[in-house]
Design a protein around this motif. Structure first.
Motif, PDB file in Angstrom:
ATOM      1  N   ASP A  26       7.417  -7.847  -5.375  1.00  0.00           N
ATOM      2  CA  ASP A  26       7.322  -7.975  -6.827  1.00  0.00           C
ATOM      3  C   ASP A  26       6.643  -6.773  -7.497  1.00  0.00           C
ATOM      4  O   ASP A  26       6.348  -6.827  -8.689  1.00  0.00           O
ATOM      5  N   THR A  27       6.359  -5.733  -6.709  1.00  0.00           N
ATOM      6  CA  THR A  27       5.844  -4.517  -7.327  1.00  0.00           C
ATOM      7  C   THR A  27       6.893  -3.979  -8.295  1.00  0.00           C
ATOM      8  O   THR A  27       8.085  -3.976  -7.981  1.00  0.00           O
ATOM      9  N   ALA A  60       0.659 -10.851  -3.466  1.00  0.00           N
ATOM     10  CA  ALA A  60       1.840 -11.208  -4.259  1.00  0.00           C
ATOM     11  C   ALA A  60       2.034 -12.722  -4.240  1.00  0.00           C
ATOM     12  O   ALA A  60       1.500 -13.420  -3.377  1.00  0.00           O
ATOM     13  N   ARG A  82      -0.995  -7.031 -11.180  1.00  0.00           N
ATOM     14  CA  ARG A  82      -0.325  -6.663  -9.937  1.00  0.00           C
ATOM     15  C   ARG A  82      -1.123  -5.573  -9.265  1.00  0.00           C
ATOM     16  O   ARG A  82      -1.606  -4.651  -9.920  1.00  0.00           O
ATOM     17  N   ASP A 135       4.360  -0.392 -12.372  1.00  0.00           N
ATOM     18  CA  ASP A 135       3.058  -0.426 -11.710  1.00  0.00           C
ATOM     19  C   ASP A 135       2.783   0.916 -11.045  1.00  0.00           C
ATOM     20  O   ASP A 135       1.675   1.451 -11.111  1.00  0.00           O
ATOM     21  N   GLY A 161       1.859 -13.587 -11.051  1.00  0.00           N
ATOM     22  CA  GLY A 161       1.316 -12.289 -10.689  1.00  0.00           C
ATOM     23  C   GLY A 161       0.563 -12.309  -9.376  1.00  0.00           C
ATOM     24  O   GLY A 161       0.719 -13.219  -8.559  1.00  0.00           O
ATOM     25  N   HIS A 162      -0.243 -11.273  -9.207  1.00  0.00           N
ATOM     26  CA  HIS A 162      -1.012 -11.136  -7.975  1.00  0.00           C
ATOM     27  C   HIS A 162      -2.343 -11.868  -8.077  1.00  0.00           C
ATOM     28  O   HIS A 162      -2.877 -12.057  -9.161  1.00  0.00           O
TER      29      HIS A 162
END
Lengths: 352, 352, 352, 352
Positions: free
Chosen positions: C329-330, C17, C9, C334, D33-34
């Motif tokens: 989605d952070t 994302a 991430r 993170d 994920g990213h």
């Protein structure tokens, strides 16, 4: 200036002037019988030769109706839509062509702040930070105006440095020479020294402001860009069917140094005008007078008095800055009358 | 015709002709001192009045350099990019403007097969099947050429019917009048009867082919389309800075019936040419001669002999069809010399 | 960033994302048998209703693939080529769309210097000096980005004042809402209060950056501009044949306040990130953190260390300024991992 | 078809079909994920490899949203505005893209009459009569559709002959492969044999009609045209920010021969449909059924009865000609139900 009136002789612009008598004579001489259309005639061939002889051999020359078209179609030859053109914020292509470059090329202009109409080599490199990044337009041409929209003139060295940085970065140099003759005379250089010799790739070569009815040329020193230009000209709505009559005008202008006489006279009249305006209270010359225009701050209440007798543009209303342009047919008496009126108007105020 | 040579007088095109002497005189008279640029001058005002007086009041008139530009900028005023222009397959806008309409308007042309340069009202309705369907361009303008590229002339009734079906379907009518004067003379009608009175919305009003150096006008009878046109003209690279010199040409052409004399003469010369060519073995006149051109099939081996003395275009090589165009300065002796040469060439062959 | 690598991430952009799981579920549900193409399906109808319900009734809604297209085709609906769009110098349309607006609309952008991504009503009036002058492009639209490219958010009053001056001068207001959800949440306002209620005429309504695969909408509050838009969308290469799959994504996003949850979470993560970065030596937050990004000057030698673990963009290399973007989605972890790494990197330096 | 309703399974178009389940699964798997945006991700790299492996090495592959965009941006890479594209009168680029090619490339299309959707090498040479003449657009590309808009399929030899004449005349070959998979299966050839091996220079490689949500690729075998394409894609509003989700769809389609299974099934269903329709009174199959569509004249009063249960398009109203398209998810029972209904409808009529 919605309801402008005719004036005997004005300082409004060099396109308020008429046509040099030699040009009219040349038109009449070209009017002999039939000639092939679309430039396949003897006058056009001769005019192309004449231009080449003056700006340097090994170039391609095309005649057009309009100076805006010379700029736009020249740039269209140099850039694809995702590429960009770096120019001064004061450039005619940016300020005064009603978005024609963007409309026709699909490209973006990148204007650089300029107090005197010039840009410098360092301004150019600062615009190259996003080369290769697909989100950003890609600078591919630099366009400079000579003499500039502010009447200033690039030195040969200034242009060489611009051309160097332009070429070193894979770009090409366009010169808007709507007043190229005034610049060459100002520099005391030949047309070749002023253009091809300092690295210009494509030149808008303007005749209209120096005594023609309507006649412009586009000169490709980089002949790659001339490839297919005959199609771009036609599609660009700039192919004259009776082209001999544009060509004949250029032949006259480029014969017997008429271009030099016309431009030199206009430049001298501007210098004389500047000298005559200096020293009055409230009058400040704001740009170096290097070609055929004088920019000056004038007392705000003086301007309308002067404009009763002499048409000219207020360039910057808040600053009360006027632009005065001389032309091939400006007479010394026009200048002295203007300066006298300026003197008396300011004087009257002074003594009031 | 890559290596065309000058000819004393030719039948190649009416744009091989020069300028009428009265037009040159008008240019010289307009060359008096300074005048406001970009059309804010007295000549332009007078020329606009003159045009309006002839085509009908309550219209907007703009002067341009080029006939292609008149067509393109006229159409750009009438359609948005997703809309389309219906025209004859033979229309100049479709065949001979190097794609300028598509490039500048972003629109599609819908060409209709036409053996004689005309389209008919039924051709138009057959193109309207996809109105409202987002996958298809939407016809919004119809463009006809008067007189046509084949020298034929629409009758007033034909145009009225086209205008009716055009307007009934929410579309607008453009007329490419590059040779509108020849058509009006042919019909024996006034310019107003030939254009506004039969339902034309926007007219390309061509001067160049009838004795000017270079001068075209765009006339908006539907004044909605004239809104903002001054910007489209400037952005379209068609704003003449010294516009008085286009205006002066039009003033001359539209004074003392010069337009009628020039066009009438050209039409008579075409009729004389047709008469002189008829009856020879192997010669077939292929289009009605109603204005200033003659289309004719000639024996293939005769063409190069004729072209030694008279420039003209082979219009359709496989058919051995030539186009011969007369102009305001065609002389009766040109016609008789041409017909004599035709006679002797065919005769020599005949006796061989 | 030519050789970017995948990261678990990152803070590189909200388009790094993935997709919200509810959106994937909605796609699968929409995959039931055949449905009319090109938006004539039930999902599209429902999605249009859903958008209207949130931004205000009496509008027209169209779905598109790309946010750049929403901006470009929205502006193309508002301006003709000789007209211009006023925007911030920092606007995505000006800096990051590779000249798409100019290419497609033919119009010029007029960028206004902006330190924080916003423009103000006074900036607009200063650009109106040449209205009516044919040499200059004519401002007709103003475009603002909400939230801005710098993560700042216009207050409702700021937009109202912009809309007022825009409308008073005969112009129209476009809002680039690529991150409109983040702005609405930041303001604590409904989507209607954030857009239509403050005077927006045309809204680019972006879904991709808030958890969709690819889905954008264009909303016309001024329905005049929606006229013929279905053709502009098709000609603009933005008509999805299987449109139900864009529509289904929007239905998911606009149901059960998912848009609010996603945007609210991203905004909170940005605030948390900012708080976590404050106070370290050499770290300066450069823009107000009002939505989902943090702009900060970082010590130059710290940046590459951080980038080993967390992808992010150096926005301004000379200033050593970074942009960190959070997304739906952070995770809080993170942020804490990033801040720990920042701490230790700066700390290591401090004790070295 | 303004008020189309959802139908369980229809013959309206292959874009009425949904998404293959494997494609949805691939989307979900890519949602981890990213990942770097704009195609700098691992899925895009893999998808490019997969495409190259199938169509032939040494090519450049770019993913896009829309098939119209693939055609338009492909052609924009091949022609400049004064150049032209030769295509069949039935080509999607000519009939069904709302003028997008003209709007975006500025070029003209030259349509060639075609009864079956194909053009032939002789059609091309007949369009080259004006090469070098500045009044005429210059053909520079030929575009063919494989399989065609009429469901016919060019043989490899037919394409080779087109490619030969195209290349011999300095032009380039574009293939609109919106249904390239159906063609390859029909020919029993590999994708490479169907495209690069027969001389295609630029290929629109369509995924949407074969089971994707929305995913198209542009493949440059002539890599010169790929130069700067990343900028044309961005400026063309076709750069997907979360590109991995287009790439993942292609990976699924090009794995385990899914493309072949999908297209093969659709083709077989069309053959079955044709067989089932043959022999009824008043039913005439009008085009060779070589891929996934059936064109047939049906009794005019039968059509509305059929359309109550099965959506399909009346292609040519006056001829009472229908187009029936099968897709990857057409079931044999759909075909038999349709044919039964056809039988009973015609039968009922017959006995009435």
């Amino acid at each position: 200036m919605s309801k402008e009136k005719k004036s005997a002789r004005a300082f409004a612009s060099d396109n308020w002037a008429g046509v040099h008598p030699d040009v009219l004579t040349a038109l009449a001489e070209a009017n002999s019988g039939h000639a092939p259309s679309y430039g396949n005639d003897a006058w056009t061939a001769r005019a192309v030769e004449r231009v080449s002889a003056l700006v340097g051999k090994d170039c391609d020359v095309f005649f057009l109706f309009s100076g805006t078209a010379a700029n736009v179609l020249g740039l269209q030859s140099m850039v694809r839509p995702h590429q960009a053109v770096i120019c001064a914020e004061t450039a005619h292509i940016h300020t005064s062509e009603c978005g024609a470059p963007e409309k026709h090329t699909g490209s973006k202009l990148i204007p650089i702040p300029s107090p005197d109409g010039k840009i410098f080599s360092g301004d150019i490199t600062s615009q190259l930070g996003y080369l290769g990044n697909e989100h950003h337009v890609q600078p591919k041409a630099v366009s400079i105006t000579q003499s500039t929209e502010y009447g200033t003139v690039y030195s040969l060295d200034e242009i060489k440095r611009i051309a160097d940085v332009t070429h070193r970065n894979g770009m090409y140099l366009h010169m808007d020479g709507a007043r190229i003759f005034n610049a060459a005379v100002s520099l005391g250089c030949s047309l070749e020294e002023t253009t091809r010799a300092v690295g210009v790739d494509v030149l808008s070569f303007g005749g209209t402001k120096n005594g023609l009815i309507a006649g412009e040329a586009l000169v490709f020193f980089n002949r790659e860009f001339a490839k297919d230009f005959e199609f771009r000209r036609m599609q660009g709505m700039q192919l004259s069917s009776k082209m001999r009559f544009i060509a004949a005008q250029f032949i006259a202008l480029l014969s017997d140094d008429l271009w030099k006489k016309n431009a030199g006279h206009a430049n001298r009249m501007a210098a004389m005008l500047k000298d005559g305006m200096c020293g009055f209270p409230g009058v400040t010359i704001t740009q170096a007078v290097q070609s055929n225009s004088v920019f000056a701050i004038l007392p705000a209440d003086v301007i309308p008095v002067l404009q009763k007798d002499f048409a000219f543009h207020v360039w910057n209303q808040p600053k009360s800055e006027a632009r005065l342009v001389t032309s091939f047919d400006t007479e010394a008496s026009d200048v002295t009358r203007f300066c006298s009126l300026l003197a008396s108007t300011i004087g009257v105020k002074g003594t009031a």
